[in-house]
Every structure is written in C-alpha cells, then in structure tokens.
Write an enzyme that holds these catalytic residues in place. Structure first.
Site, PDB file in Angstrom:
ATOM      1  N   LYS A 201      18.212  10.924  15.420  1.00  0.00           N
ATOM      2  CA  LYS A 201      18.591  10.971  14.292  1.00  0.00           C
ATOM      3  C   LYS A 201      20.332  11.040  14.105  1.00  0.00           C
ATOM      4  CE  LYS A 201      20.274  15.442  13.394  1.00  0.00           C
ATOM      5  NZ  LYS A 201      20.940  15.251  12.443  1.00  0.00           N
ATOM      6  N   GLY A 254      28.822  15.275  20.031  1.00  0.00           N
ATOM      7  CA  GLY A 254      28.839  16.084  18.630  1.00  0.00           C
ATOM      8  C   GLY A 254      30.515  17.374  19.386  1.00  0.00           C
ATOM      9  N   SER A 255      30.065  18.717  18.709  1.00  0.00           N
ATOM     10  CA  SER A 255      31.056  19.566  19.010  1.00  0.00           C
ATOM     11  C   SER A 255      30.284  20.294  20.195  1.00  0.00           C
ATOM     12  CB  SER A 255      31.144  20.849  17.967  1.00  0.00           C
ATOM     13  OG  SER A 255      29.492  20.980  17.192  1.00  0.00           O
ATOM     14  N   THR A 256      31.316  21.044  21.148  1.00  0.00           N
ATOM     15  CA  THR A 256      30.992  21.543  22.134  1.00  0.00           C
ATOM     16  C   THR A 256      30.646  22.726  22.009  1.00  0.00           C
ATOM     17  OG1 THR A 256      32.710  21.019  23.322  1.00  0.00           O
ATOM     18  CG2 THR A 256      31.931  22.895  23.841  1.00  0.00           C
ATOM     19  N   GLU A 257      30.053  23.791  20.606  1.00  0.00           N
ATOM     20  CA  GLU A 257      29.988  24.421  20.061  1.00  0.00           C
ATOM     21  C   GLU A 257      28.455  24.043  20.130  1.00  0.00           C
ATOM     22  OE1 GLU A 257      30.709  25.262  15.963  1.00  0.00           O
ATOM     23  OE2 GLU A 257      29.313  27.524  15.920  1.00  0.00           O
ATOM     24  N   ILE A 258      27.672  23.151  19.268  1.00  0.00           N
ATOM     25  CA  ILE A 258      26.827  22.558  18.948  1.00  0.00           C
ATOM     26  C   ILE A 258      26.017  22.187  20.739  1.00  0.00           C
ATOM     27  CG2 ILE A 258      24.590  21.706  17.728  1.00  0.00           C
ATOM     28  CD1 ILE A 258      25.818  23.283  15.878  1.00  0.00           C
ATOM     29  N   GLY A 259      26.637  21.663  21.632  1.00  0.00           N
ATOM     30  CA  GLY A 259      26.188  21.071  22.926  1.00  0.00           C
ATOM     31  C   GLY A 259      25.805  22.594  23.127  1.00  0.00           C
ATOM     32  N   GLU A 276      27.936  14.977  25.658  1.00  0.00           N
ATOM     33  CA  GLU A 276      29.101  14.590  24.849  1.00  0.00           C
ATOM     34  C   GLU A 276      29.467  14.875  24.237  1.00  0.00           C
ATOM     35  OE1 GLU A 276      30.215  11.940  27.072  1.00  0.00           O
ATOM     36  OE2 GLU A 276      28.187  11.515  28.334  1.00  0.00           O
ATOM     37  N   CYS A 310      36.465  11.849  19.970  1.00  0.00           N
ATOM     38  CA  CYS A 310      36.461  12.376  21.134  1.00  0.00           C
ATOM     39  C   CYS A 310      37.380  12.373  21.528  1.00  0.00           C
ATOM     40  CB  CYS A 310      35.013  12.361  21.863  1.00  0.00           C
ATOM     41  SG  CYS A 310      34.718  11.406  21.561  1.00  0.00           S
ATOM     42  N   GLU A 407      40.325  21.619  19.130  1.00  0.00           N
ATOM     43  CA  GLU A 407      40.033  20.317  17.895  1.00  0.00           C
ATOM     44  C   GLU A 407      40.354  20.129  17.049  1.00  0.00           C
ATOM     45  OE1 GLU A 407      36.466  18.147  18.358  1.00  0.00           O
ATOM     46  OE2 GLU A 407      36.676  17.034  19.686  1.00  0.00           O
TER      47      GLU A 407
HETATM   48  P1  NAI Z   1      27.822  18.853  14.641  1.00  0.00           P
HETATM   49  O1  NAI Z   1      28.108  19.333  16.062  1.00  0.00           O
HETATM   50  O2  NAI Z   1      27.304  19.887  14.013  1.00  0.00           O
HETATM   51  O3  NAI Z   1      27.142  17.670  14.421  1.00  0.00           O
HETATM   52  C1  NAI Z   1      26.512  16.256  15.795  1.00  0.00           C
HETATM   53  C2  NAI Z   1      25.315  16.200  15.365  1.00  0.00           C
HETATM   54  O4  NAI Z   1      24.847  17.002  16.115  1.00  0.00           O
HETATM   55  C3  NAI Z   1      24.946  15.837  13.918  1.00  0.00           C
HETATM   56  O5  NAI Z   1      23.448  14.795  13.940  1.00  0.00           O
HETATM   57  C4  NAI Z   1      23.822  17.404  13.303  1.00  0.00           C
HETATM   58  O6  NAI Z   1      23.114  16.820  12.992  1.00  0.00           O
HETATM   59  C5  NAI Z   1      23.164  17.780  15.041  1.00  0.00           C
HETATM   60  N1  NAI Z   1      23.062  18.907  15.268  1.00  0.00           N
HETATM   61  C6  NAI Z   1      23.738  19.509  14.488  1.00  0.00           C
HETATM   62  N2  NAI Z   1      23.539  21.059  14.655  1.00  0.00           N
HETATM   63  C7  NAI Z   1      22.704  21.058  15.823  1.00  0.00           C
HETATM   64  C8  NAI Z   1      21.585  21.457  16.135  1.00  0.00           C
HETATM   65  N3  NAI Z   1      21.446  22.737  15.888  1.00  0.00           N
HETATM   66  N4  NAI Z   1      20.329  21.311  16.778  1.00  0.00           N
HETATM   67  C9  NAI Z   1      20.219  20.218  16.930  1.00  0.00           C
HETATM   68  N5  NAI Z   1      21.093  19.302  16.576  1.00  0.00           N
HETATM   69  C10 NAI Z   1      22.301  19.903  16.061  1.00  0.00           C
HETATM   70  O7  NAI Z   1      29.203  18.197  14.590  1.00  0.00           O
HETATM   71  P2  NAI Z   1      29.993  18.812  12.974  1.00  0.00           P
HETATM   72  O8  NAI Z   1      29.563  19.749  12.619  1.00  0.00           O
HETATM   73  O9  NAI Z   1      29.572  17.390  12.200  1.00  0.00           O
HETATM   74  O10 NAI Z   1      31.529  18.737  13.540  1.00  0.00           O
HETATM   75  C11 NAI Z   1      32.175  19.409  13.184  1.00  0.00           C
HETATM   76  C12 NAI Z   1      33.131  19.439  14.541  1.00  0.00           C
HETATM   77  O11 NAI Z   1      32.744  18.878  15.586  1.00  0.00           O
HETATM   78  C13 NAI Z   1      34.519  17.996  13.322  1.00  0.00           C
HETATM   79  O12 NAI Z   1      35.500  18.578  13.684  1.00  0.00           O
HETATM   80  C14 NAI Z   1      34.550  17.708  15.142  1.00  0.00           C
HETATM   81  O13 NAI Z   1      36.024  18.596  16.033  1.00  0.00           O
HETATM   82  C15 NAI Z   1      33.533  17.820  15.869  1.00  0.00           C
HETATM   83  N6  NAI Z   1      33.161  16.572  16.379  1.00  0.00           N
HETATM   84  C16 NAI Z   1      32.704  16.812  17.610  1.00  0.00           C
HETATM   85  C17 NAI Z   1      32.755  14.776  18.114  1.00  0.00           C
HETATM   86  C18 NAI Z   1      32.441  14.412  19.213  1.00  0.00           C
HETATM   87  O14 NAI Z   1      32.178  12.808  19.134  1.00  0.00           O
HETATM   88  N7  NAI Z   1      32.962  14.698  20.180  1.00  0.00           N
HETATM   89  C19 NAI Z   1      31.560  13.820  17.121  1.00  0.00           C
HETATM   90  C20 NAI Z   1      31.220  15.176  15.896  1.00  0.00           C
HETATM   91  C21 NAI Z   1      31.670  16.057  15.784  1.00  0.00           C
HETATM   92 MG    MG Z   2      27.790  21.346  12.546  1.00  0.00          MG
END
Ligand code: NAI
Ligand code: MG
Length: 503
Positions: A201, A254-259, A276, A310, A407
């Site tokens: 996804k 993605g984000s540490t919070e969602i990770g 990651e 990142c 971040e």
């Molecule tokens: P996010 O972590 O919410 O989204 C990344 C991915 O996770 C997207 O595909 C999203 O649909 C999916 N996702 C979101 N919630 C989920 C859940 N509960 N279960 C499964 N999958 C889920 O990041 P977001 O909200 O787009 O960006 C917020 C902040 O996160 C950014 O400002 C940045 O600081 C950080 N970020 C870091 C990244 C990295 O490469 N380390 C990449 C993107 C965002």
């Molecule tokens: Mg998000």
C-alpha cells in the site's frame, strides 16, 4: 528574498502519457488483475505544485484488503512463485527493472506531479534507484541457501544436520509519500527474491507510481497474486493489513509514531516486523574543511527533496572557527534551492507534498521563531497556489527547542556551533532518533572516531544520503527495527529451518 518572488510558479503542461495515466479509472491490482473496489470511496490525488486535484484513486475497503491478502496467501501457499527456478525469478525481476527504465520519463513525471519533487531529480535519483533495487535483489534470488552444521552435543556421524532458508510468507508492505516508487521497489524486490508474496500500500497522498509499477510487474510476468497493490488510508486499509491473520510479515516506512503503533498491532499475531522510521540526523562540520565544498554539500543534505527525507541532515553542528563561513556559504545556495513547480526544468526543489505538510513545516518554523531562533535564510513561504516553503536556516537555537528535537520533514535546518569533539558527539547523540549522521572533515582519524561514536544506522563522511541497494539501511534507537537493503535486507524476508536426521 527578492529574487525568490520573481520566479514564475506556473506548472508546465503535463505530457500525454501522464494525462492518460491520470485519467485511469480508480482500481486496485489484485490477483494479477485490475479490479474495481467493493466500495465506492475514492481519494483525491493532488499536484502539490498547484494545489489542484488531478486524479482519483480507490480508498480500499475492508473487503478489498481481505481480497488482496487472500490472493497473496493463495499464491504463497500453492508455491507458484517460491518453487519457480531461481533463474526464472531472477529474469522476471530483471525484466521489471528494464521496464522501469524503459518507462523512466513517464514515471519521473508522475512522481513529480504526485509528490512535488523536481522531475529532473526523480529522473536522476528515484527511477534509476527503483530499478537498481530490483537488479540488486534479482542477483540474490539464486544465491539463497542454508548450511550443513555438525551438531555440538552429539557424536560425529550420528546425525546429518542442515539449515534451510525459506520465504517468510505473505507480506504487508506500507510505504510513505517522500519516495513512493523507490520505496515500493525497495520493499517488493527483496520479498520477490526471497520467494514471498506481498500486498503493498502506497501512502494515500502518492499512489500513482505504485499503480504504474503494478502494470510493469504484470508485464514482466510475475504470476497472479504474488504482488498485489492496493491504495487507501493508513488508519483503515493499512491498519487492516497489519492486523490481518493471514499476513506473516509487516514492512513499514514512515513516522516513528505510526511505526510504534504498527509494532504493537503486529505483536498481537507475532508477525515479523521491520520498521524504517523518522530521524533528526546530525551533520558535523570539523574545523579543517574546505568551506567552498562543504557548504553546498551540507545545504544539499537538508534541502534535497524539500527536506522530506528520513535521513535529512536537519541538525548542523559546525565548529565555531568555521561556523559563520559555513552558514554564509549555505545561504549562497538560496537561489539554487528556491522552490519551483516540479515540472520546471530549472527546479532543484519543489513544494512540500501537501497542505497538511505545509502547515506542519510552517508551524515548526513559527515555533522556532517564538522560541527565540534567528532566521538566517528563508523562514517563510513565497506564496502561490502550491505548497512552497523557502529553504530555511535557523540559528541561535538550543536543545530545548522543538525545531532542534523533533523531525520537521521540511527544508529547515537548525545550525549550531561546537567547541570540541566530545561535546559535539554528545550533542549529536542527544536525540530519540538514530537513523543517520554526517561528518565533514579531511582529518581521517577524526572521521573514523566520530563515525564510530555517533548512534546512527548510516554515517556519511564528506557526503550525505548516499544510499545504495548493497548497503544495509536501518535505524538505531527510535528510528527503526531491522534492516533493509543488502544481505541483511534479504534476510528480513527469510525464515531459517533446522533439519536433523539420524543416520
Ligand atoms: P505516516 O507514518 O502516518 O504514513 C506513512 C504510511 O503509513 C502511509 O502509507 C500511511 O497510509 C500509513 N499509515 C498511517 N497510519 C497507519 C496505521 N495506523 N496502520 C497502518 N498504516 C498506516 O506519516 P504521515 O502522516 O504521512 O507524515 C507525518 C510525519 O511522519 C512527517 O511529517 C514526517 O515527520 C514523518 N514521515 C517520515 C517518513 C520517513 O521516511 N521516515 C516518511 C513519511 C513521513
Ligand atoms: Mg499520518
């Protein structure tokens, strides 16, 4: 900032190939076919250079997710991919890479429109990088094997014992919006090399290139159900993927919070997990550097991809003897990095990805100003319909400020001075994150000393963000769990089985 306002921020016209891709009906790629959603919800696709809606993609329903996982499960369980001769799997993976390169122009333009990144950059970095993940991992497909091992506590000749390396199973792969195609390929390639099947996804903001990739994967001859691509939100579709009982492994960027949330959710069914996550990567500039080379280098470390990286070098620590010259040299790159529409051939930096991200980045800049930081460059938006943020350098910052701790994921660097090596190592490590770090110096001994003492999964010396398919990539501390890329990245998709036979 006079010259910045003089830039014409009109997005050039899209090519015919891209118009065709944007006009496609919103569908999902499941079990080797393009299918309609079982629901009727869609998500708008926006061009961040203009703020206009340019297409729609499916918002996957629960049933869509279940259907995709079921297809991947069946394809794994009937062994249609893992039992194919490795030479055949390798050839198909090379074919995917070839098709990515054959469609480079279109993919780069789609990525530019979807993410807001300059097309030239997508052509130079994202598209060839995406292909390279497939060619690199294709080479592993035929080189996976266990070993024979004499048991330790049993007499010699009593047992024949060996290990088998087997694919981990059905994968749920969730990627972010900053490098959508590259991340999708970085995830799918090791899964295919290992013999796994997957549901991927992309992020809800940026699904276009993953959908085009599905076409190419299909054309390359990947059997039905082995790779499934679904679009949708994280908290709905993504969440269901992570919790699905038929999924064996979750790979997330993605984000540490969602990770952290995903890690908790995946624990319920004890899935394999690689994460990651975010970063706040320090860049250390030693007193001996050639400022003319270093200043543009450390500017690129943060302004590349509008800082939405990142591993962005978002905390600069320059030795007090060179600090002023380094930040002045960075400020001289202002025109080079001035944000432009993504299809402008002169663009080196585009807008940020979305209005949400724009508000987030501007919110951090405002918080920095309120906390007493000085704006050496940028600190504002040039305006316009797109989500443009000027490249920003903040000085007079301290470790308590949110701009130093958190971040930002935008073109914003906080610049600090340091006195001696011990002090800078301590400050650089004073963070919850540990993804990457940079050191700029001609002093070989200092370079190695600092590289060994920084708590970071990747350290670059006199360069930044040099990421390569052969080198393991992972985070220390709250920047991640496990590794991607290289042999370790392949191992993350393999199980190890011990077999003991009495002779
Ligand atoms: P996010 O972590 O919410 O989204 C990344 C991915 O996770 C997207 O595909 C999203 O649909 C999916 N996702 C979101 N919630 C989920 C859940 N509960 N279960 C499964 N999958 C889920 O990041 P977001 O909200 O787009 O960006 C917020 C902040 O996160 C950014 O400002 C940045 O600081 C950080 N970020 C870091 C990244 C990295 O490469 N380390 C990449 C993107 C965002
Ligand atoms: Mg998000």
């Amino acid at each position: 900032m006079n010259e910045v306002t003089a830039i014409n921020r009109t997005q050039p016209e899209y090519s015919d190939a891209v118009k065709k891709a944007l006009a496609r009906a919103p569908q999902l790629y499941i079990n080797g076919e393009w299918v309609d959603s079982t629901g009727d919800a869609t998500i708008d696709v926006e061009d961040p250079s203009t703020g206009k809606v340019v297409s729609k993609v499916v918002e996957a329903s629960d049933k869509d997710v279940d259907r995709a996982v079921a297809a991947a499960r069946t394809a794994f369980d009937d062994r249609r991919w893992r039992d194919m001769p490795p030479v055949a799997r390798e050839k198909i993976m090379h074919k995917i890479a070839d098709l990515i390169l054959a469609n480079a122009e279109e993919l780069a333009e789609l990525e530019a429109i979807d993410v807001g990144k300059p097309k030239g950059m997508a052509s130079a970095v994202d598209v060839p990088g995406a292909a390279a993940h497939f060619t690199y991992m294709a080479g592993w497909a035929g080189k996976i094997g266990g070993e024979t091992q004499a048991p330790y506590s049993m007499p010699g000749g009593m047992m024949f014992a060996y290990t088998l390396k087997e694919p981990v199973g059905v994968c749920a792969q969730i990627v972010p919006w900053n490098f959508p195609l590259l991340m999708a390929c970085l995830k799918i390639a090791p899964a295919l090399a290992a013999g796994c099947t997957t549901v991927l996804k992309p992020a809800e903001q940026t699904s276009l290139t993953a959908l085009r990739l599905a076409d190419l994967i299909h054309e390359a001859g990947v059997p039905a159900g082995v790779v499934n691509i679904i679009t949708g939100y994280g908290h709905t579709g993504g969440d269901r993927m992570v919790k699905h009982p038929d999924v064996d492994k979750v790979a997330f960027t993605g984000s540490t919070e969602i990770g952290k949330l995903i890690n908790r959710n995946a624990t319920e069914t004890l899935k394999h997990v690689t994460l990651e996550l975010g970063g706040k990567s320090p860049v250390v500039v030693m007193p001996d550097v050639d400022v003319a080379e270093t200043a543009p280098g450390v500017a690129g470390a943060i302004f590349f991809n509008s800082g939405q990286v990142c591993v962005a070098g978002s905390r600069l620590y320059a030795h007090k003897s060179v600090f002023d010259k380094v930040v002045e040299g960075m400020a001289e790159t202002k025109d080079f990095w001035a944000p432009r529409p993504s299809l402008d051939p002169d663009a080196h930096m585009g807008p940020v990805v979305s209005s949400e991200q724009f508000d987030r980045v501007m919110g951090y800049i405002d918080a920095g100003k309120r906390d007493g930081a000085s704006v050496l460059m940028g600190g504002d938006s040039p305006g316009g319909d797109g989500y443009y943020v000027n490249p920003t350098i903040l000085t007079d910052v301290n470790p308590q400020m949110s701009v130093v701790r958190e971040e930002i994921f935008g073109p914003v660097v906080v610049a600090q001075r340091f006195d001696d090596l011990d002090e800078v190592v301590k400050d650089a490590n004073n963070t919850q994150y540990g993804l990457a770090a940079g050191v700029w110096t001609k002093d070989v001994s200092a370079a190695h000393k600092i590289a060994s003492r920084l708590q970071a999964g990747s350290v670059w010396v006199n360069c930044h963000a040099m990421i390569d398919p052969a080198l393991p990539f992972g985070g220390y501390k709250e920047s991640g769990v496990g590794h991607e890329q290289g042999r370790l990245g392949l191992e993350a998709y393999l199980e190890t089985k011990s077999v003991l036979m009495k002779l």
